[in-house]
Design a protein around this motif. Structure first.
Motif, PDB file in Angstrom:
ATOM      1  N   ALA A 515      20.067  13.294  -3.507  1.00  0.00           N
ATOM      2  CA  ALA A 515      21.521  13.383  -3.692  1.00  0.00           C
ATOM      3  C   ALA A 515      21.869  14.037  -5.027  1.00  0.00           C
ATOM      4  CB  ALA A 515      22.138  11.991  -3.622  1.00  0.00           C
ATOM      5  N   ARG A 516      20.933  13.982  -5.973  1.00  0.00           N
ATOM      6  CA  ARG A 516      21.156  14.605  -7.284  1.00  0.00           C
ATOM      7  C   ARG A 516      20.462  15.955  -7.403  1.00  0.00           C
ATOM      8  NH1 ARG A 516      23.250  11.317 -11.289  1.00  0.00           N
ATOM      9  NH2 ARG A 516      24.525   9.718 -10.284  1.00  0.00           N
ATOM     10  N   GLY A 517      20.010  16.522  -6.284  1.00  0.00           N
ATOM     11  CA  GLY A 517      19.472  17.869  -6.266  1.00  0.00           C
ATOM     12  C   GLY A 517      17.969  18.000  -6.412  1.00  0.00           C
ATOM     13  N   TRP A 518      17.253  16.887  -6.530  1.00  0.00           N
ATOM     14  CA  TRP A 518      15.803  16.956  -6.632  1.00  0.00           C
ATOM     15  C   TRP A 518      15.189  17.102  -5.237  1.00  0.00           C
ATOM     16  CZ3 TRP A 518      13.818  17.286 -11.437  1.00  0.00           C
ATOM     17  CH2 TRP A 518      14.585  16.816 -12.497  1.00  0.00           C
ATOM     18  N   LYS A 519      14.341  18.095  -5.058  1.00  0.00           N
ATOM     19  CA  LYS A 519      13.753  18.370  -3.743  1.00  0.00           C
ATOM     20  C   LYS A 519      12.422  17.625  -3.578  1.00  0.00           C
ATOM     21  CE  LYS A 519      15.914  22.918  -3.395  1.00  0.00           C
ATOM     22  NZ  LYS A 519      15.690  24.381  -3.222  1.00  0.00           N
ATOM     23  N   SER A 520      12.502  16.327  -3.660  1.00  0.00           N
ATOM     24  CA  SER A 520      11.293  15.509  -3.547  1.00  0.00           C
ATOM     25  C   SER A 520      10.899  15.323  -2.087  1.00  0.00           C
ATOM     26  CB  SER A 520      11.521  14.145  -4.202  1.00  0.00           C
ATOM     27  OG  SER A 520      11.795  14.303  -5.574  1.00  0.00           O
ATOM     28  N   LYS A 521       9.596  15.331  -1.856  1.00  0.00           N
ATOM     29  CA  LYS A 521       9.063  15.157  -0.512  1.00  0.00           C
ATOM     30  C   LYS A 521       8.853  13.680  -0.227  1.00  0.00           C
ATOM     31  CE  LYS A 521       4.938  16.269   2.244  1.00  0.00           C
ATOM     32  NZ  LYS A 521       3.580  16.856   2.191  1.00  0.00           N
ATOM     33  N   SER A 522       9.144  13.260   1.004  1.00  0.00           N
ATOM     34  CA  SER A 522       8.884  11.882   1.414  1.00  0.00           C
ATOM     35  C   SER A 522       7.604  11.834   2.246  1.00  0.00           C
ATOM     36  CB  SER A 522      10.043  11.321   2.227  1.00  0.00           C
ATOM     37  OG  SER A 522       9.722  10.032   2.719  1.00  0.00           O
ATOM     38  N   ASN A 523       6.634  11.066   1.772  1.00  0.00           N
ATOM     39  CA  ASN A 523       5.395  10.872   2.538  1.00  0.00           C
ATOM     40  C   ASN A 523       5.446   9.620   3.405  1.00  0.00           C
ATOM     41  OD1 ASN A 523       4.178  13.190   1.514  1.00  0.00           O
ATOM     42  ND2 ASN A 523       3.359  12.118  -0.269  1.00  0.00           N
ATOM     43  N   GLY A 524       6.598   8.942   3.379  1.00  0.00           N
ATOM     44  CA  GLY A 524       6.799   7.812   4.277  1.00  0.00           C
ATOM     45  C   GLY A 524       6.159   6.520   3.802  1.00  0.00           C
ATOM     46  N   VAL A 525       6.154   5.548   4.715  1.00  0.00           N
ATOM     47  CA  VAL A 525       5.601   4.223   4.447  1.00  0.00           C
ATOM     48  C   VAL A 525       4.193   4.146   5.022  1.00  0.00           C
ATOM     49  CG1 VAL A 525       5.834   1.760   4.955  1.00  0.00           C
ATOM     50  CG2 VAL A 525       7.847   3.113   4.351  1.00  0.00           C
ATOM     51  N   ARG A 526       3.266   3.642   4.238  1.00  0.00           N
ATOM     52  CA  ARG A 526       1.871   3.562   4.662  1.00  0.00           C
ATOM     53  C   ARG A 526       1.309   2.169   4.367  1.00  0.00           C
ATOM     54  NH1 ARG A 526      -0.453   9.345   2.233  1.00  0.00           N
ATOM     55  NH2 ARG A 526       0.942  10.709   3.442  1.00  0.00           N
ATOM     56  N   SER A 527       0.147   1.897   4.936  1.00  0.00           N
ATOM     57  CA  SER A 527      -0.505   0.608   4.688  1.00  0.00           C
ATOM     58  C   SER A 527      -1.920   0.844   4.195  1.00  0.00           C
ATOM     59  CB  SER A 527      -0.537  -0.240   5.965  1.00  0.00           C
ATOM     60  OG  SER A 527      -1.286   0.424   6.982  1.00  0.00           O
ATOM     61  N   ALA A 528      -2.399  -0.068   3.354  1.00  0.00           N
ATOM     62  CA  ALA A 528      -3.761   0.011   2.824  1.00  0.00           C
ATOM     63  C   ALA A 528      -4.106  -1.316   2.165  1.00  0.00           C
ATOM     64  CB  ALA A 528      -3.885   1.163   1.820  1.00  0.00           C
ATOM     65  N   PRO A 529      -5.408  -1.612   2.020  1.00  0.00           N
ATOM     66  CA  PRO A 529      -5.828  -2.880   1.406  1.00  0.00           C
ATOM     67  C   PRO A 529      -5.894  -2.785  -0.122  1.00  0.00           C
ATOM     68  CG  PRO A 529      -7.738  -1.742   2.265  1.00  0.00           C
ATOM     69  CD  PRO A 529      -6.552  -0.889   2.608  1.00  0.00           C
ATOM     70  N   PHE A 530      -4.789  -3.071  -0.789  1.00  0.00           N
ATOM     71  CA  PHE A 530      -4.731  -3.019  -2.244  1.00  0.00           C
ATOM     72  C   PHE A 530      -5.085  -4.380  -2.844  1.00  0.00           C
ATOM     73  CE2 PHE A 530      -1.891   0.449  -1.023  1.00  0.00           C
ATOM     74  CZ  PHE A 530      -2.323   1.467  -1.858  1.00  0.00           C
ATOM     75  N   TYR A 531      -5.971  -4.368  -3.837  1.00  0.00           N
ATOM     76  CA  TYR A 531      -6.313  -5.607  -4.533  1.00  0.00           C
ATOM     77  C   TYR A 531      -5.074  -6.276  -5.120  1.00  0.00           C
ATOM     78  CZ  TYR A 531     -11.387  -4.614  -4.635  1.00  0.00           C
ATOM     79  OH  TYR A 531     -12.695  -4.392  -4.307  1.00  0.00           O
ATOM     80  N   VAL A 532      -4.177  -5.477  -5.707  1.00  0.00           N
ATOM     81  CA  VAL A 532      -3.039  -6.029  -6.443  1.00  0.00           C
ATOM     82  C   VAL A 532      -2.053  -6.765  -5.536  1.00  0.00           C
ATOM     83  CG1 VAL A 532      -1.493  -4.026  -6.309  1.00  0.00           C
ATOM     84  CG2 VAL A 532      -1.457  -5.495  -8.347  1.00  0.00           C
ATOM     85  N   LEU A 533      -2.120  -6.514  -4.224  1.00  0.00           N
ATOM     86  CA  LEU A 533      -1.222  -7.186  -3.285  1.00  0.00           C
ATOM     87  C   LEU A 533      -1.894  -8.344  -2.554  1.00  0.00           C
ATOM     88  CD1 LEU A 533       0.548  -4.088  -1.646  1.00  0.00           C
ATOM     89  CD2 LEU A 533       1.248  -5.381  -3.670  1.00  0.00           C
ATOM     90  N   MET A 534      -3.191  -8.505  -2.754  1.00  0.00           N
ATOM     91  CA  MET A 534      -3.937  -9.508  -1.991  1.00  0.00           C
ATOM     92  C   MET A 534      -3.555 -10.928  -2.380  1.00  0.00           C
ATOM     93  SD  MET A 534      -7.694  -7.734  -1.993  1.00  0.00           S
ATOM     94  CE  MET A 534      -8.480  -9.319  -1.859  1.00  0.00           C
ATOM     95  N   GLY A 535      -3.268 -11.736  -1.381  1.00  0.00           N
ATOM     96  CA  GLY A 535      -2.972 -13.145  -1.604  1.00  0.00           C
ATOM     97  C   GLY A 535      -1.532 -13.429  -1.974  1.00  0.00           C
ATOM     98  N   ALA A 536      -0.675 -12.408  -1.976  1.00  0.00           N
ATOM     99  CA  ALA A 536       0.731 -12.625  -2.345  1.00  0.00           C
ATOM    100  C   ALA A 536       1.417 -13.487  -1.295  1.00  0.00           C
ATOM    101  CB  ALA A 536       1.447 -11.287  -2.472  1.00  0.00           C
ATOM    102  N   LYS A 537       2.214 -14.454  -1.755  1.00  0.00           N
ATOM    103  CA  LYS A 537       2.911 -15.362  -0.857  1.00  0.00           C
ATOM    104  C   LYS A 537       4.343 -14.907  -0.585  1.00  0.00           C
ATOM    105  CE  LYS A 537       0.317 -19.496  -2.189  1.00  0.00           C
ATOM    106  NZ  LYS A 537      -0.017 -20.020  -0.871  1.00  0.00           N
ATOM    107  N   MET A 538       4.693 -13.730  -1.086  1.00  0.00           N
ATOM    108  CA  MET A 538       6.047 -13.205  -0.904  1.00  0.00           C
ATOM    109  C   MET A 538       5.955 -11.761  -0.424  1.00  0.00           C
ATOM    110  SD  MET A 538       4.725 -12.561  -3.983  1.00  0.00           S
ATOM    111  CE  MET A 538       4.878 -14.227  -4.620  1.00  0.00           C
ATOM    112  N   PRO A 539       7.042 -11.179   0.130  1.00  0.00           N
ATOM    113  CA  PRO A 539       7.019  -9.762   0.488  1.00  0.00           C
ATOM    114  C   PRO A 539       6.638  -8.925  -0.733  1.00  0.00           C
ATOM    115  CG  PRO A 539       8.946 -10.817   1.421  1.00  0.00           C
ATOM    116  CD  PRO A 539       8.317 -11.824   0.514  1.00  0.00           C
ATOM    117  N   SER A 540       5.650  -8.048  -0.550  1.00  0.00           N
ATOM    118  CA  SER A 540       5.100  -7.301  -1.683  1.00  0.00           C
ATOM    119  C   SER A 540       4.859  -5.862  -1.290  1.00  0.00           C
ATOM    120  CB  SER A 540       3.773  -7.921  -2.143  1.00  0.00           C
ATOM    121  OG  SER A 540       3.922  -9.308  -2.361  1.00  0.00           O
TER     122      SER A 540
END
Length: 587
Positions: A515-540
């Motif tokens: 909306a501010r004129g930056w032509k950024s590309k969207s690679n969408g939403v993806r899934s992967a096994p990240f250590y930093v998200l493992m065991g989280a009890k809330m949406p992460s």
């Protein structure tokens, strides 16, 4: 011709016939009992849930013992002894008790010594040798057992395997001797070195060091991290409380060929949360044991992370502190590729039943995680160090969220290193409602660019595996292996809620910058096994703000206005998420 001695006595042929029928019937009964016990053994091996219970294995052992006692010299006796060994071996694999392995060894030995010419004798000896070598650390005894196979059972089906294992043990002994010899030669050079110190160094060089134990604890959640100098095998077992002996709930982790360093205390008392005490000992010389004492346990998970190698233990307690059923081991559930039922997912602007139930109809607190930090710079290309720019963006995001009425917490607010496993643990202990981890991507191909948002799940593409490998600091091959041990961590990590949040954030970021004129590309939403998200009890979620390896995108990321827009997009998405929740609560 009939032969009789006295009136009323049975004739000899009839008596022999009755005896023959009796023996035949007895043999048939033993055969049926053996087949029944064998089928139960096979079923138990294939049923992980039932195989966890010691009583099931012991009942099966009793059945084989009863068959053996019926006819200890019969044709089924060697097979029964063999399976008595197998029963205790399978039990030992689950209990990790040396005594169970020893019981297995005793049965295999009895089979081999009593029935030297049976076709299963070499099988018994080979299994005996494997246990001696791999489980009891008895290389010399294993070699002797294998020598028996190589001398007496050359035509047996285990001869080739026995020869291969024998050669392996011989090679290990030779390597060990040559290593000691070479180091003993070196020791002569220093004038004041002592033989005892050299021997101590040689011994410790073959072991992994238990460097330290960290923990994060609250009244209903604890994460313990055992830091090691290298990879090693680990086994664990949960023990119920025993009030009569004043023993609490305990979870012990045995670390193979591991030696605690001097900085590791034998006992560490904890005065906060469900974790009472951490104890360290050595049940056998080659194994270190870490014992965790708990007030109460509802669920627990034990898993290993790499680079550096550490064993992580997650424990959750019942909210009321009362144990209504045995704790659930989430580490050993079966891999499930299917997601939850559609009715439990969270549409971006519709009903949100599961989240409402779990979070009390509102979202109040957000934890922002600026990736990397301190000694870990993250991706560094085109005058960008990931750790600096994600921290700058995190602070921008925090200000915007506070302005919208959120409580904001940070995993780090300065340039410090925070291990990946501690970031999620902080979120769990603080009972935050949402967890957002910020990162900047990189790729060998400088043409690759775009914004992408991740949630914890199996990696569905090579690109997702690559990103997860980079953020976890491990190889892509290990990511493939990792997916088979993370299933329950993912299924218990608000996977569908996280996916819905990721979709909102991705859409909002791209819309805001464009909306501010930056032509950024969207690679969408993806899934992967990240250590930093493992065991989280809330949406992460984990947000990759762009690729610093791409010159055009790196130029954008160096622009504070662009980072501010990305932060605004994330903040707007979280606000929409909260608004959708309130709309549902008002229905």
């Amino acid at each position: 011709m009939l032969i009789t001695r006295k009136k009323g006595m049975l004739c000899l042929p009839l008596l022999l016939l009755i005896l023959l029928l009796s023996v035949t019937d007895s043999y048939a009964s033993i055969s049926r009992d053996y087949q029944t016990a064998l089928n139960q053994f096979r079923s138990l091996v294939k049923n992980p849930k039932q195989a966890r219970y010691r009583s099931n294995w012991k009942r099966l052992e009793d059945k084989f013992i009863a068959i053996y006692q019926t006819n200890p010299d019969g044709s089924y006796a060697p097979k029964v002894l063999y399976y008595m060994g197998r029963v205790n071996e399978e039990l030992a694999k689950r209990s990790y008790l040396r005594s169970d392995y020893q019981a297995s060894v005793d049965y295999y030995n009895r089979c081999a010594k009593r029935f030297t010419k049976h076709s299963w004798t070499d099988d018994s000896l080979f299994r005996l040798a494997r246990i001696q070598y791999y489980n009891l650390n008895q290389a010399t005894e294993a070699r002797r057992t294998l020598n028996t196979i190589l001398r007496k059972y050359q035509s047996g089906d285990k001869y080739k395997e026995a020869r291969a294992l024998h050669r392996k043990i011989i090679a290990e002994v030779r390597n060990s001797r040559s290593s000691v010899a070479s180091k003993s030669t070196v020791k002569k050079k220093p004038a004041k070195s002592t033989p005892s110190k050299v021997r101590k160094t040689n011994r410790s060089s073959r072991n992994v060091a238990l460097k330290g134990i960290r923990f994060t604890s609250s009244n209903d959640y604890t994460r313990v991290v055992i830091d090691l100098s290298g990879a090693t095998k680990h086994q664990y077992k949960f023990l119920n409380a025993d009030p009569s002996r004043n023993l609490p709930f305990r979870l012990y982790i045995d670390l193979d060929r591991t030696v605690p360093t001097q900085s590791v205390k034998d006992e560490l008392k904890i005065y906060d949360g469900i974790l009472r005490m951490i104890r360290v000992g050595k049940p056998v010389p080659s194994t270190s044991r870490v014992v965790l004492d708990f007030e109460a346990v509802q669920k627990y998970t034990v898993f290993a992370l790499e680079n550096p190698y550490r064993v992580v233990v997650d424990v959750s307690a019942p909210k009321d502190g009362k144990m209504s059923h045995p704790p659930v081991d989430l580490s050993k559930k079966v891999l499930v590729h299917k997601t939850k039922k559609p009715s439990r997912t969270i549409p971006t602007s519709r009903k949100i039943p599961d989240l409402v139930e779990q979070l009390g109809l509102t979202v109040k607190t957000v934890m922002i995680d600026a990736g990397h930090g301190g000694k870990d710079p993250g991706a560094s290309r085109n005058r960008i160090r990931e750790k600096d720019y994600v921290l700058k963006t995190a602070k921008m995001l925090g200000k915007k969220l506070k302005a919208k009425g959120f409580n904001v917490l940070y995993t780090r607010s300065t340039d410090v290193f925070v291990p990946l496993e501690e970031r999620t643990a902080k979120a769990n202990v603080q009972k935050v409602d949402l967890f957002v981890s910020l990162h900047i991507n990189a790729n060998r191909k400088t043409s690759v660019n775009g914004i992408e948002t991740y949630y914890l799940n199996l990696a569905r593409s090579k690109s997702a595996r690559r990103v997860a490998a980079r953020e976890n600091a491990i190889t892509e091959k290990r990511i493939s292996d990792l997916q088979f041990i993370l299933t329950d961590l993912m299924l218990n990590s608000k996977m569908q809620e996280s996916k819905a949040l990721a979709e909102l954030v991705q859409k909002s970021m791209v819309k805001t910058v464009r909306a501010r004129g930056w032509k950024s590309k969207s690679n969408g939403v993806r899934s992967a096994p990240f250590y930093v998200l493992m065991g989280a009890k809330m949406p992460s979620i984990l947000v990759e703000l762009g690729y610093c390896s791409n010159k055009t995108e790196a130029k954008r990321l160096r622009n504070n206005s662009y980072l501010n827009l990305l932060a605004a997009g994330i903040a707007n998405a979280l606000s929409t998420y909260r608004h959708n929740l309130k709309n549902y609560a008002a229905m």
